[in-house]
Design a protein around this motif. Sequence first.
Motif, PDB file in Angstrom:
ATOM      1  N   LEU A  37      11.692  13.713  28.634  1.00  0.00           N
ATOM      2  CA  LEU A  37      12.705  12.671  28.518  1.00  0.00           C
ATOM      3  C   LEU A  37      14.105  13.262  28.615  1.00  0.00           C
ATOM      4  O   LEU A  37      14.975  12.726  29.313  1.00  0.00           O
ATOM      5  N   ASN A  38      14.342  14.392  27.960  1.00  0.00           N
ATOM      6  CA  ASN A  38      15.670  15.022  27.999  1.00  0.00           C
ATOM      7  C   ASN A  38      16.023  15.529  29.392  1.00  0.00           C
ATOM      8  O   ASN A  38      17.192  15.469  29.802  1.00  0.00           O
ATOM      9  N   GLU A  39      15.043  16.025  30.139  1.00  0.00           N
ATOM     10  CA  GLU A  39      15.316  16.473  31.509  1.00  0.00           C
ATOM     11  C   GLU A  39      15.718  15.295  32.394  1.00  0.00           C
ATOM     12  O   GLU A  39      16.659  15.398  33.186  1.00  0.00           O
ATOM     13  N   ILE A  40      15.024  14.177  32.239  1.00  0.00           N
ATOM     14  CA  ILE A  40      15.373  12.989  33.017  1.00  0.00           C
ATOM     15  C   ILE A  40      16.754  12.488  32.616  1.00  0.00           C
ATOM     16  O   ILE A  40      17.560  12.113  33.477  1.00  0.00           O
ATOM     17  N   ARG A  41      17.053  12.500  31.328  1.00  0.00           N
ATOM     18  CA  ARG A  41      18.391  12.075  30.882  1.00  0.00           C
ATOM     19  C   ARG A  41      19.484  12.960  31.473  1.00  0.00           C
ATOM     20  O   ARG A  41      20.549  12.473  31.854  1.00  0.00           O
ATOM     21  N   THR A  42      19.236  14.263  31.540  1.00  0.00           N
ATOM     22  CA  THR A  42      20.213  15.198  32.101  1.00  0.00           C
ATOM     23  C   THR A  42      20.452  14.908  33.580  1.00  0.00           C
ATOM     24  O   THR A  42      21.602  14.869  34.047  1.00  0.00           O
ATOM     25  N   ILE A  43      19.385  14.704  34.327  1.00  0.00           N
ATOM     26  CA  ILE A  43      19.506  14.390  35.751  1.00  0.00           C
ATOM     27  C   ILE A  43      20.234  13.069  35.935  1.00  0.00           C
ATOM     28  O   ILE A  43      21.130  12.943  36.779  1.00  0.00           O
ATOM     29  N   LEU A  44      19.867  12.072  35.137  1.00  0.00           N
ATOM     30  CA  LEU A  44      20.506  10.757  35.220  1.00  0.00           C
ATOM     31  C   LEU A  44      21.996  10.855  34.908  1.00  0.00           C
ATOM     32  O   LEU A  44      22.826  10.259  35.606  1.00  0.00           O
ATOM     33  N   GLN A  45      22.352  11.641  33.884  1.00  0.00           N
ATOM     34  CA  GLN A  45      23.764  11.787  33.524  1.00  0.00           C
ATOM     35  C   GLN A  45      24.547  12.406  34.683  1.00  0.00           C
ATOM     36  O   GLN A  45      25.640  11.965  35.009  1.00  0.00           O
ATOM     37  N   ARG A  46      23.982  13.415  35.327  1.00  0.00           N
ATOM     38  CA  ARG A  46      24.676  14.044  36.461  1.00  0.00           C
ATOM     39  C   ARG A  46      24.862  13.056  37.599  1.00  0.00           C
ATOM     40  O   ARG A  46      25.905  13.022  38.252  1.00  0.00           O
ATOM     41  N   TYR A  47      23.841  12.243  37.844  1.00  0.00           N
ATOM     42  CA  TYR A  47      23.961  11.207  38.869  1.00  0.00           C
ATOM     43  C   TYR A  47      25.068  10.216  38.504  1.00  0.00           C
ATOM     44  O   TYR A  47      25.899   9.860  39.340  1.00  0.00           O
ATOM     45  N   GLN A  48      25.088   9.777  37.247  1.00  0.00           N
ATOM     46  CA  GLN A  48      26.103   8.815  36.807  1.00  0.00           C
ATOM     47  C   GLN A  48      27.508   9.409  36.943  1.00  0.00           C
ATOM     48  O   GLN A  48      28.432   8.720  37.385  1.00  0.00           O
ATOM     49  N   VAL A  49      27.665  10.670  36.570  1.00  0.00           N
ATOM     50  CA  VAL A  49      28.964  11.338  36.696  1.00  0.00           C
ATOM     51  C   VAL A  49      29.383  11.392  38.160  1.00  0.00           C
ATOM     52  O   VAL A  49      30.516  11.059  38.510  1.00  0.00           O
ATOM     53  N   ALA A  50      28.468  11.800  39.034  1.00  0.00           N
ATOM     54  CA  ALA A  50      28.789  11.894  40.461  1.00  0.00           C
ATOM     55  C   ALA A  50      29.162  10.529  41.018  1.00  0.00           C
ATOM     56  O   ALA A  50      30.134  10.402  41.780  1.00  0.00           O
ATOM     57  N   LYS A  51      28.428   9.503  40.639  1.00  0.00           N
ATOM     58  CA  LYS A  51      28.709   8.145  41.116  1.00  0.00           C
ATOM     59  C   LYS A  51      30.091   7.692  40.653  1.00  0.00           C
ATOM     60  O   LYS A  51      30.861   7.128  41.432  1.00  0.00           O
ATOM     61  N   MET A  52      30.420   7.968  39.395  1.00  0.00           N
ATOM     62  CA  MET A  52      31.727   7.555  38.873  1.00  0.00           C
ATOM     63  C   MET A  52      32.858   8.347  39.520  1.00  0.00           C
ATOM     64  O   MET A  52      33.918   7.798  39.813  1.00  0.00           O
TER      65      MET A  52
END
Length: 103
Positions: A37-52
């Motif tokens: 779960l934490n690995e997926i959250r980390t990947i998702l956060q990086r995606y969200q940062v890049a998108k923003m």
Amino acid sequence: MIIDKLRGQDLDGFFEMILMLENIEECYLFFDDLCTLNEIRTILQRYQVAKMLYNNNTYREIEAETGAGSATISRTKRSLNDGNDMYNVLFSRLKENNTSSLQ
């Protein structure tokens, strides 16, 4: 490229397997099997940062929305601006396909 250190038959096979996923549900199931779960959250956060960053949000807005620290935002910004240009390629494709996930 950093990933060149891992380049080879095994990584090629892994990427080929990912490209065989046929829909979002298969992505959910595969990544649930593959990652914590934490690995997926980390990947998702990086995606969200890049998108923003792609959408010209400020560091303050990104920190507030994603919980990412300035080091993560800065690293992602370097990838977005000076990396292999894949964020821009994929975000452009999302935009062309009128995919709502870019907003």
